[in-house]
Design a protein around this motif. Structure first.
Motif, PDB file in Angstrom:
ATOM      1  N   GLY A 130       0.803  -1.217   0.000  1.00 55.12           N
ATOM      2  CA  GLY A 130       0.000   0.000   0.000  1.00 55.12           C
ATOM      3  C   GLY A 130       0.834   1.263   0.000  1.00 55.12           C
ATOM      4  O   GLY A 130       2.063   1.226  -0.042  1.00 55.12           O
ATOM      5  N   HIS A 131       0.128   2.379   0.045  1.00 53.52           N
ATOM      6  CA  HIS A 131       0.787   3.679   0.041  1.00 53.52           C
ATOM      7  C   HIS A 131      -0.185   4.719   0.592  1.00 53.52           C
ATOM      8  O   HIS A 131      -1.396   4.478   0.690  1.00 53.52           O
TER       9      HIS A 131
ATOM     10  N   GLN B  42      -2.345  -8.113  -2.904  1.00 56.26           N
ATOM     11  CA  GLN B  42      -1.957  -7.228  -4.011  1.00 56.26           C
ATOM     12  C   GLN B  42      -3.136  -6.933  -4.940  1.00 56.26           C
ATOM     13  O   GLN B  42      -3.237  -5.865  -5.527  1.00 56.26           O
TER      14      GLN B  42
ATOM     15  N   LEU C 135      -0.757   4.885  -9.650  1.00 55.00           N
ATOM     16  CA  LEU C 135       0.109   4.115  -8.758  1.00 55.00           C
ATOM     17  C   LEU C 135      -0.734   2.975  -8.192  1.00 55.00           C
ATOM     18  O   LEU C 135      -1.688   3.210  -7.455  1.00 55.00           O
TER      19      LEU C 135
ATOM     20  N   TYR D  96      -0.491  -2.227  -5.277  1.00 54.81           N
ATOM     21  CA  TYR D  96       0.554  -3.198  -4.920  1.00 54.81           C
ATOM     22  C   TYR D  96       1.952  -2.714  -5.262  1.00 54.81           C
ATOM     23  O   TYR D  96       2.909  -3.466  -5.114  1.00 54.81           O
ATOM     24  N   GLY D  97       2.094  -1.478  -5.738  1.00 52.55           N
ATOM     25  CA  GLY D  97       3.442  -0.928  -5.883  1.00 52.55           C
ATOM     26  C   GLY D  97       3.757  -0.255  -7.195  1.00 52.55           C
ATOM     27  O   GLY D  97       4.022   0.955  -7.227  1.00 52.55           O
ATOM     28  N   PRO D  98       3.767  -0.976  -8.321  1.00 50.70           N
ATOM     29  CA  PRO D  98       4.171  -0.358  -9.581  1.00 50.70           C
ATOM     30  C   PRO D  98       3.118   0.626 -10.115  1.00 50.70           C
ATOM     31  O   PRO D  98       1.956   0.583  -9.726  1.00 50.70           O
ATOM     32  N   THR D  99       3.572   1.485 -11.015  1.00 52.58           N
ATOM     33  CA  THR D  99       2.656   2.383 -11.716  1.00 52.58           C
ATOM     34  C   THR D  99       2.150   1.671 -12.969  1.00 52.58           C
ATOM     35  O   THR D  99       2.940   1.105 -13.727  1.00 52.58           O
TER      36      THR D  99
ATOM     37  N   ASN E   3       1.010   0.930 -16.643  1.00 46.60           N
ATOM     38  CA  ASN E   3       1.129   1.528 -17.972  1.00 46.60           C
ATOM     39  C   ASN E   3      -0.194   1.283 -18.700  1.00 46.60           C
ATOM     40  O   ASN E   3      -1.233   1.612 -18.159  1.00 46.60           O
TER      41      ASN E   3
ATOM     42  N   PHE F  27      -2.808 -10.829 -12.536  1.00 48.97           N
ATOM     43  CA  PHE F  27      -1.501 -10.363 -12.999  1.00 48.97           C
ATOM     44  C   PHE F  27      -1.121 -10.916 -14.384  1.00 48.97           C
ATOM     45  O   PHE F  27      -0.649 -10.195 -15.238  1.00 48.97           O
TER      46      PHE F  27
ATOM     47  N   VAL G 176      -0.998  -7.173 -17.200  1.00 46.60           N
ATOM     48  CA  VAL G 176      -2.099  -7.491 -16.283  1.00 46.60           C
ATOM     49  C   VAL G 176      -3.432  -7.447 -17.028  1.00 46.60           C
ATOM     50  O   VAL G 176      -3.524  -6.894 -18.120  1.00 46.60           O
TER      51      VAL G 176
END
Lengths: 81, 746
Positions: free
Chosen positions: B174-175, B336, B405, B408-411, B413, B448, B601
């Motif tokens: 998370g963030h 995630q 964002l 689960y972390g990555p941005t 595309n 994913f 994904v």
């Protein structure tokens, strides 16, 4: 130096950091450096991790090139059904 | 290998609905499944299983069974090797118990006899003295400090001091600032959900025929999603070299993730090695339920805050998954996936993997994601109800998109969620009228996908036809798709290509058929193998014409001269080139091996209409539509089949399917009479809308489609039931007694 984002539960194993920086130009160097700089991460890295590079998830691929311009995120090793 | 955009391709074979290569064999009974293989002198194997949920094996006496006429071998864990790695040791101990039995149905010993009657009789003669131990089958109970301990010392470094020893790993993702996020909300909903363990429900039980000599050389035929994985695991567990064990995958009667490990294969090999004869071992349906791998059961807390106009301000989920009697790795994927569909400023997911006295879980389509997204999508829907918001518009307002964002972390595309939601919004289903006791629900889904290790050979036959050799069992139509991609690249008709799945000694290593990887990764390798063969063919033709290789191009299945100095030559067809291959340099083949990445994904949206009978609590599915970003759909029939199949399995998960354990820790419903999967009469036609948003990581834009479709149904149906009844169900399955009770308590 490349900046690597760690998932939350790994941060306590890396001095509480959400992001860590290591000298690496590919995934193998990155994982080796992480294990050296933060030995507590080594068991998880040995069990397996994935890496997201600019949003694309890689399961292995040691020699994938990386630079300080990439977004790099450490993730659990992917499985599927 | 990136999307081929240099010369925009007009597909000729890809995207058509060609005849499936396995159809006739399957409907006429000609297809060879795991139990159909026989060998001269073959023995029949049977396994003795624990009647207890948790017990110490005080003594095990097999002498009487060994002495029975017709019995040729009896094996226990003592007949297996001692792998150093915990991963292999756990698989071994799941195949045959060591010191303790850890769940009802855990294998203890096995016999090989001249027929099934003798084998059955021999099992009765094996004397096992058990010291019964207390057990735990519920995830929340297993996490309590005073819970019975399933196995000691299995926690990894992520587990905090003071937690139950049944907790084996912990994850957080998370963030953002949760507290600040929730403070911005006009409405916060918190709920706790529970989902039952379900089984993949494949038609074909696990089956194998093993032949292993004392010299360590052997053959194994089995139904599996990955013959190379079977070889690796069996070699470790038997203490033999991988090169000496050839594993051949049979036709497969369903897998869905459930055939990505071994249960009986090492046992059959051990029996064969001891008996000196081939041994066939086939699980009964009861054994499949009790002792193969279902999915996890879960307990999940979700808290989401939303503004009056439908913007999610913060989301938090705490996920507790039990994965049976060994450490498992599933909650990290639920954690995630839980909020992956949303663009959130503040999000946190916490996950715990927990052991219980149940069979070891194994993958089931998008492992860990359906239950997590069920919980999140239920709360999002409840917020929409509370705030009188349109659920689809609300999801669009909060949808993840390029530049988001991820939770689960990555941005992210390029992703297809918004396009999928927009397609759902404009579809007639979303605005169709509903009747009394009817409700409409929707849910987003996410998975994913990945690529993985893949190796393909493509051989040109002397008549110009083509054989493709690949190493991934076909569980969803991959043989057709691979042949289509080979035909497309070579410029020949689909019917000129035959794809076969080969054994472990005939091709390089291939990962398991899982992760929705095969059409993506094997297809990618096939295209490259075809390109390698084309290069050879152009080179041969250049020699014949006496011109440079660069002056020969490949078009429409022919080599043609190209460029101002190439000269005038009539095109040479693939058949003409193949016919003279002996004279031009020998056999022509293409080969490619790759660890494929860039799978991309996948998102989907499901809409479902349900009607709930107020007298019985039974839920009827009236209408169902699946929207999914499939990338380029190589064979649309199969893509639709994957989307429909996932929806149907999700319907079963939502409404009826569950592992039911008694107070004694024994499984109460190990059969299809009491474990109810949906049948045709339970289902309406499942409509599908394929969105073809090309995956930039594949030359044809292909994306995995096999797993995402099982993710949304749980929440979509629960949301529909809620709108039909006014009752928010927080436990799956929503079987009629449970729903009736909840309705009566309204």
């Amino acid at each position: 130096m490349v900046k690597v984002k760690l998932w939350g539960s790994l941060r306590t194993l890396a001095d509480g950091n959400e992001y860590v920086e290591v000298e690496a130009s590919n995934f193998k160097q990155l994982l080796d450096q992480l294990s050296t700089k933060y030995p507590a991460l080594k068991p998880q890295i040995k069990r397996g991790v994935s890496l997201a590079l600019d949003g694309v998830i890689y399961r292995e691929a040691w020699f994938t090139e990386i630079s300080d311009e990439n977004e790099i995120v450490l993730m659990p090793y992917m499985v599927g059904g | 290998m990136a999307l081929d955009t240099s010369n925009k391709r007009e597909f000729k074979v890809v995207g058509t609905r060609v005849q499936r290569p396995d159809g006739i064999d399957k409907v006429t009974g000609k297809a060879m499944y795991g139990a159909d293989v026989t060998a001269p002198g073959m023995l029949i194997g049977r396994i003795l299983r624990s009647p207890h949920a948790h017990a110490r094996i005080v003594s095990l006496d097999t002498s009487a069974a060994e002495a029975l006429k017709g019995v040729k071998a009896v094996v226990t864990t003592a007949d297996l090797s001692t792998p150093e790695d915990d991963y292999f040791a756990d698989i071994r101990d799941n195949c045959l118990a060591r010191e303790k039995v850890l769940y009802d149905g855990h294998a203890v010993a096995a016999v090989a006899a001249t027929n099934k009657h003798v084998a059955k009789e021999a099992l009765k003669l094996i004397k096992v003295e058990y010291e019964i131990l207390s057990h735990v089958t519920d995830v929340d109970e297993a996490m309590k400090a005073d819970a019975p301990i399933v196995q000691e010392g299995r926690a990894d470094e992520s587990v905090h001091e003071g937690w139950s020893q049944n907790v084996t790993s912990h994850f957080e993702f998370g963030h953002g600032d949760l507290e600040a996020g929730f403070a911005k909300a006009d409405k916060i909903v918190e709920r706790t959900f529970k989902t039952a363990a379900t089984h993949q429900g494949y038609i074909e039980p696990h089956a194998c025929l093993a032949s292993l000599g004392t010299d360590g050389r052997g053959e194994l035929w089995c139904c599996t999603q990955g013959q190379f994985l079977v070889r690796t695991k069996c070699a470790e567990i038997l203490g033999i070299e991988a090169s000496q064990l050839r594993v051949t995958a049979s036709e497969i009667g369903g897998g869905f993730g459930g055939k990505t490990t071994v249960f009986i294969e090492p046992v059959a090999l051990a029996l064969s090695r001891k008996a000196g004869r081939p041994v066939k071992l086939v699980m009964s349906r009861e054994e499949v339920f009790r002792a193969s791998g279902p999915t996890v059961s879960s307990s999940i807390d979700v808290k989401i805050g939303m503004t009056k106009d439908g913007r999610i301000t913060a989301g938090q989920a705490k996920l507790r998954y039990q994965g049976g009697a060994f450490p498992n790795g599933t909650v990290e994927f639920g954690s995630q996936a839980a909020f992956a569909a949303y663009d959130l400023e503040a999000v946190q997911t916490l996950g715990w993997n927990v052991m219980t006295n149940r069979p070891k879980e194994i993958s089931y389509r998008a492992p860990g994601a359906p239950m997590a997204i069920y919980a999140v999508e239920s709360v999002v829907d409840e917020l929409c109800q509370e705030l009188s918001l349109d659920p689809l518009e609300t999801r669009l307002k909060n949808a993840a998109r390029k530049g988001t964002l991820s939770s689960y972390g990555p941005t992210f595309n390029d992703i297809g969620l918004v396009a999928t939601l927009e397609a759902a919004k404009t579809h007639p289903h979303y605005s169709a009228p509903l009747g009394k006791n009817q409700g409409r629900g929707l849910s987003c889904g996410f998975w994913f996908n990945f690529g993985g290790n893949t190796c393909v050979s493509l051989n040109l036959n002397s008549d110009g036809t083509v054989g493709v050799v690949e190493g991934n069992p076909d569980i969803g139509g991959s043989r057709a798709s691979i042949s289509m991609m080979a035909a497309e690249e070579l410029g020949i008709p689909y019917e000129k290509v035959r794809t076969v799945i080969t054994d472990t000694n005939s091709l390089g290593y291939n990962d398991v058929t899982d992760g929705s990887r095969v059409t993506f990764a094997v297809g990618l390798a096939t295209i490259e193998a075809a390109r390698a063969a084309i290069k050879i063919m152009c080179s041969r033709v250049a020699k014949i014409w006496g011109i440079d290789e660069e002056a020969v191009v490949w078009e429409d299945g022919c080599a043609k001269p190209s460029g101002p100095n190439a000269g005038e030559f009539p095109p040479m067809t693939i058949a003409e080139i193949a016919a003279i291959a002996d004279n031009t340099g020998g056999p022509i083949a293409g080969h490619h091996e790759v660890n494929a990445d860039g799978a991309g994904v996948s998102f989907g949206v499901h809409i479902v209409d349900t009607e709930v009978d107020p007298e019985t609590g039974a839920t009827k599915i009236l209408r169902y539509t699946v929207f999914q970003d499939a990338g380029k759909a190589v064979h649309p029939d199969y893509v639709e089949g994957q989307m429909q199949g996932g929806a149907v399995q999700g319907i079963g998960w939502a409404l009826n399917e569950e592992y039911i354990y008694g107070e004694d820790g024994r499984l109460q419903n190990p059969g299809f009479l009491d474990y109810r999967i949906p049948v045709a009469s339970d289902l309406p036609p499942i409509d599908t809308v394929i969105l073809e948003i090309p995956n930039p990581g594949h030359p044809y834009g292909v994306r995995g489609v096999g797993e995402t479709s099982i993710v949304p149904p749980l929440a979509a149906i629960s949301n529909a039931v809620s709108r039909a009844t006014g009752v928010r169900m927080t436990e799956l399955p929503m079987s009629p007694p449970k729903l009736l009770k909840a309705m009566s308590e309204r």
